[in-house]
Design a protein around this motif. Sequence first.
Motif, mmCIF file in Angstrom:
data_model
loop_
_atom_site.group_PDB
_atom_site.id
_atom_site.type_symbol
_atom_site.label_atom_id
_atom_site.label_comp_id
_atom_site.label_asym_id
_atom_site.label_seq_id
_atom_site.Cartn_x
_atom_site.Cartn_y
_atom_site.Cartn_z
ATOM 1 N N VAL A 29 0.882 -1.170 0.000
ATOM 2 C CA VAL A 29 0.000 0.000 0.000
ATOM 3 C C VAL A 29 0.914 1.211 0.000
ATOM 4 O O VAL A 29 1.774 1.343 0.883
ATOM 5 N N THR A 59 -6.581 2.032 4.846
ATOM 6 C CA THR A 59 -6.421 1.262 3.600
ATOM 7 C C THR A 59 -5.518 0.056 3.825
ATOM 8 O O THR A 59 -5.788 -1.046 3.340
ATOM 9 N N CYS A 116 -6.502 -3.772 3.438
ATOM 10 C CA CYS A 116 -5.751 -4.609 2.485
ATOM 11 C C CYS A 116 -5.425 -5.952 3.133
ATOM 12 O O CYS A 116 -5.574 -7.006 2.502
#
Length: 273
Positions: free
Chosen positions: A57, A69, A73
């Motif tokens: 990421v 995020t 993930c």
Amino acid sequence: MGRLEGRVALVTGGGDGIGRAVVERYVHEGAKVVVLERDKRLATAIEHAHPGRVAAVIGDVRDPATHLTATECGLDTFGQLDVYVGNVGVYDFGAKLDDLQITQLPGAFHELFATNVLGYLLGVRAASAALRESRGSIILTSSSSGSYAGGGGALYVASKHAVVGLVRQLAYEFAPDVRVNAIAPGATRTGLTGVAGLGGDRRLREETRLLDSIATTIPLGFVSDPEQHAGLYVALACPDDTGFITGAVFPSDGGLEVRGRRPARRPGRQDKP
Ligand SMILES: NC(=O)c1ccc[n+]([C@@H]2O[C@H](COP(=O)([O-])OP(=O)(O)OC[C@H]3O[C@@H](n4cnc5c(N)ncnc54)[C@H](O)[C@@H]3O)[C@@H](O)[C@H]2O)c1
């Protein structure tokens, strides 16, 4: 069977230095790893080196959304999150307070503390529900500067002391669900960089003379390589090995605690060159 078979870790700053060594070792031990990394080239390189085992990421640890995020993930790509390694840090290259312009201080403070301290808080906050669910492990990279003066300037040393405070408080808040510990490396040959105006264009591993002089202050007599810390990160990730440990800080610093006084010089005797 690797020691981390079936486990999923998230490592910040996993594109280079100590973080990269941890990622390589975790993969070798059977883990799947999410790497949160600011540098797109480094992020892509580590992902391509381990297809299906590492997901990168790209983002900055000072940004809350980046951490959300990264946690998502881990859950979406690998189905769970067991280990969180907060590792990104920046340095001040030992800048003494009196050598700083007073007007420089607020900017340098905000950049360094937002990266070294807020970055860890944001990461843990984003990952906490997933880690409670898995009864996981949080590992933060502190530094010998979390215990001793002189290995950095006031900003860096204060930020790493703050990390020790975080470990103690978070271990308290997260018990009994999640263990929280830190590893405190000493000088390590990495691309550690400074904040703007305080070594922002410098890289520790390129400073040969500085590293050589640091080596003379270390009882074991050398500056470490990142791989020499990685085993501790594996041990703290493994409940079978360290399941009764939380709130602790483990030095990996060549023996700074036993540095003691220089041996007394006998009168008339010359120091060896
Ligand atoms: N190198 C040393 O001598 C030493 C000693 C003690 C502790 N540490 C600590 O080890 C940790 C890792 O440092 P390192 O020496 O491996 O440095 P490094 O610069 O080699 O690795 C840090 C990684 O984090 C990434 N990064 C930097 N800022 C970022 C940001 N804002 N958001 C996302 N990614 C970012 C970099 O691109 C790099 O890949 C730091 O917390 C550092 O304070 C280093």
